[in-house]
Structures are given as structure tokens and as C-alpha cells.
Design an enzyme around this catalytic site. Structure first.
Site, PDB file in Angstrom:
ATOM      1  N   ASP A  67      -4.645  -4.145  -0.043  1.00  0.00           N
ATOM      2  CA  ASP A  67      -4.221  -2.854   0.496  1.00  0.00           C
ATOM      3  C   ASP A  67      -4.872  -1.676  -0.223  1.00  0.00           C
ATOM      4  OD1 ASP A  67      -2.823  -3.405  -1.858  1.00  0.00           O
ATOM      5  OD2 ASP A  67      -0.907  -3.662  -0.853  1.00  0.00           O
ATOM      6  N   ASP A 136      11.609  -4.721  -2.852  1.00  0.00           N
ATOM      7  CA  ASP A 136      12.263  -4.864  -1.538  1.00  0.00           C
ATOM      8  C   ASP A 136      11.729  -6.086  -0.773  1.00  0.00           C
ATOM      9  OD1 ASP A 136       9.708  -4.032  -0.833  1.00  0.00           O
ATOM     10  OD2 ASP A 136      10.355  -2.231   0.253  1.00  0.00           O
ATOM     11  N   HIS A 138       8.434  -6.797  -0.283  1.00  0.00           N
ATOM     12  CA  HIS A 138       7.144  -6.648   0.408  1.00  0.00           C
ATOM     13  C   HIS A 138       6.061  -7.481  -0.267  1.00  0.00           C
ATOM     14  CE1 HIS A 138       6.395  -2.892  -2.276  1.00  0.00           C
ATOM     15  NE2 HIS A 138       5.495  -3.771  -2.635  1.00  0.00           N
ATOM     16  N   GLU A 143       6.304  -3.849   4.463  1.00  0.00           N
ATOM     17  CA  GLU A 143       7.676  -3.497   4.083  1.00  0.00           C
ATOM     18  C   GLU A 143       8.675  -4.268   4.948  1.00  0.00           C
ATOM     19  OE1 GLU A 143       8.075  -1.981   1.461  1.00  0.00           O
ATOM     20  OE2 GLU A 143       6.881  -0.177   1.207  1.00  0.00           O
TER      21      GLU A 143
HETATM   22  C1  F6R Z   1      -0.442  -4.463  -4.543  1.00  0.00           C
HETATM   23  C2  F6R Z   1       0.518  -4.951  -3.573  1.00  0.00           C
HETATM   24  C3  F6R Z   1       1.982  -4.900  -3.791  1.00  0.00           C
HETATM   25  C4  F6R Z   1       2.423  -5.257  -5.212  1.00  0.00           C
HETATM   26  C5  F6R Z   1       3.929  -5.092  -5.359  1.00  0.00           C
HETATM   27  C6  F6R Z   1       4.403  -5.401  -6.763  1.00  0.00           C
HETATM   28  O1  F6R Z   1      -1.761  -4.628  -4.077  1.00  0.00           O
HETATM   29  O2  F6R Z   1       0.096  -5.358  -2.553  1.00  0.00           O
HETATM   30  O3  F6R Z   1       2.602  -5.758  -2.877  1.00  0.00           O
HETATM   31  O4  F6R Z   1       2.048  -6.575  -5.490  1.00  0.00           O
HETATM   32  O5  F6R Z   1       4.289  -3.787  -5.023  1.00  0.00           O
HETATM   33  O6  F6R Z   1       3.915  -4.434  -7.631  1.00  0.00           O
HETATM   34  P1  F6R Z   1       4.061  -4.612  -9.214  1.00  0.00           P
HETATM   35  O7  F6R Z   1       3.204  -5.765  -9.571  1.00  0.00           O
HETATM   36  O8  F6R Z   1       3.521  -3.323  -9.772  1.00  0.00           O
HETATM   37  O9  F6R Z   1       5.493  -4.837  -9.483  1.00  0.00           O
END
Ligand code: F6R
Length: 258
Positions: A67, A136, A138, A143
Site C-alpha cells: 500500500d 482493527d 486490517h 479496513e
Molecule cells: C503496512 C500495512 C498495514 C500494517 C498494519 C500494522 O504496509 O499494510 O496493514 O501492517 O497497520 O502496522 P504496525 O506494524 O505499525 O502495527
């Protein structure tokens, strides 16, 4: 789904890096799916160490990131392209032209999304997709409520994600509201998946994703439908799994040949 629970983040990162390294060694033109966020940082650090100290080469691999924020240029310090250069791409021998991150600065977002999907197909699909998990549920920026067969597209960040990610910005108001993300269906097409989660703050959502019902309200739960998923958890992230003793037992008695 194989659930591996190890005492520390460091041990998880070493094992995760070891899995990537074995794949890249056996298939030098591996296509890797990559994630940003805090979770994979120690895995990238270990891979960089293996590159520097053991000659692990990434020269023939291609990579696709999950992303990117819309409206942040690649040289913005909070963009995901910048993150990947800082933590991985600039520290190894990967061909920069073969590192794909969605471009969040284009005028035609939907064209960018179809081009991204086509590029993944043209490379033969993703061999191993690395994932973190949002509080959450994702994966990528899919989401809660995302279609479980969605493809790369624009998404609006949930307020929980904006709050979680504000730590990377000077101010919560600076967190972009929109992003381009691979879809849940795109992620499910990867030949194998490595989901990483560390720390107590992930314990609840990890338990729901692995042991709860499959629902679009917890996009990570759909990984239960994938045939080749490894989940790497530290003790804290695993603390709410009802069958954690069983997972430990399975891993410590894993036959060599399987
Ligand atoms: C990042 C991504 C997100 C993260 C998620 C967890 O490229 O796609 O899904 O993996 O938000 O983020 P952290 O690792 O910072 O807790």
C-alpha cells in the site's frame, strides 16, 4: 495455518528472515510482497544483516508493497516508498526498478490500481506476502467491511488506523485520509503468506483473526481460507489465543520432513 509462538520479537524476526532467506536462496527470482509499519522492521534489519554478513543476494528478486498513502510523494519521509528505501531497498542489492510501491501521486488512481494488478500478474504472482495486522484487523489497508475478494483500489483509512499511524507524523491531522492498497483478493492470491504480530496491543485482534469466525469485519480472518499461511507471534501477541498451548506443542513436535 501454522501458528508459531516464540518468546521474543527478536526470535520471531530471525525466524521470519530465515524463511525469506531460504526462499530467496532456493528461488533467486522470488517475487516478494512487502509490508511497512513497525512490525516488519526487525525482519528487514535481519535480512540486511544476512545480506552484509552472509552474502544473501536480492539482485534478482522483484517486490510489491501492499500500500501507499495518496498525496505523499516518494521522498516524503512518511511515504511508504521512503520507508522501504530507508529500512530495506537502499541497504541491499535489489534492483530499484523492480521494487513496486503504488504511486499515490498519480491523477488517475484507478488506472494506477489496474496497472499494479497487471504488474503483479506479469511477474508470475507473489511468492511470499509479508503482512502486519492493524488493531482493527486490517491487512494492507483493507479496513473492516472490505470485500473479501477486493483487488487493488483506493480506500479511506478508518479513524482507528489514522490514530494508530499518527505516531509516524508530527500531527494526527497530517495523516492522509486515503490510500491505495492491494485488495484482500490480491493478498489471497499470494502463494504463501507470513503474518507477523508483536506485543500485547495486538493480542485481541490476533485471537479474533485466527480463532474467530471469518468475517469482512475482521479482514485478517480471511487468511483462515488460505492454504499456506504462517503466523509468527511473540508471547504477548499470542496471549489471548485459546489454543496457544496446542500451537506450541505442534511447533515443538514438528516432524523434520514437513
Ligand atoms: C503496512 C500495512 C498495514 C500494517 C498494519 C500494522 O504496509 O499494510 O496493514 O501492517 O497497520 O502496522 P504496525 O506494524 O505499525 O502495527
Amino acid at each position: 495455518m501454522e501458528v508459531i509462538i516464540l518468546p521474543s520479537i527478536e526470535e520471531c524476526a530471525n525466524l521470519g528472515a530465515c524463511m525469506v532467506s531460504e526462499l530467496v536462496t532456493s528461488k533467486p527470482n522470488t517475487v516478494l510482497g512487502l509490508a511497512t509499519g513497525s512490525t516488519p522492521i526487525p525482519v528487514y534489519a535481519e535480512l540486511v544483516r544476512l545480506h552484509n554478513e552472509s552474502g544473501l543476494s536480492f539482485s534478482k528478486i522483484k517486490s510489491f508493497n501492499l500500500d501507499e498513502y495518496i498525496g505523499l510523494s516518494p521522498d516524503h519521509s512518511c511515504s511508504y516508498r521512503y520507508f522501504m528505501k530507508e529500512h530495506f531497498f537502499d541497504l541491499i542489492d535489489i534492483e530499484q526498478d523492480f521494487t513496486y510501491v503504488p504511486n499515490g501521486m498519480v491523477d488517475d488512481i484507478s488506472e494506477e490500481c489496474s496497472k499494479y494488478e497487471s504488474a503483479i500478474k506479469k511477474c508470475g504472482g507473489i511468492d511470499l506476502q509479508i503482512l502486519g495486522i492493524g488493531s482493527d484487523g486490517h491487512i494492507g489497508f483493507n479496513e473492516p467491511g472490505s470485500s473479501l475478494s477486493s483487488r487493488t483500489r483506493i480506500k479511506t483509512l478508518a479513524s482507528e488506523t489514522i490514530r494508530d499511524n499518527a505516531r509516524f507524523f508530527d500531527d494526527e491531522d497530517e495523516v492522509p485520509r486515503h490510500c491505495i492498497t492491494m485488495g484482500v483478493g490480491t493478498i489471497l492470491d499470494a502463494k504463501s503468506v507470513l503474518l507477523l504480530a508483536f506485543g500485547e496491543s495486538k493480542a485481541d485482534i490476533v485471537a479474533k483473526s485466527i480463532e474467530g469466525p471469518i468475517t469482512s469485519m475482521i479482514p485478517a480472518s480471511v487468511l483462515q481460507m488460505h492454504q499456506n499461511v504462517t503466523v509468527l507471534l511473540d508471547d504477548k501477541a499470542a496471549s489471548k489465543l485459546s489454543r496457544r498451548d496446542y500451537y506450541r506443542d505442534v511447533y515443538s513436535n514438528k516432524p523434520d520432513s514437513y
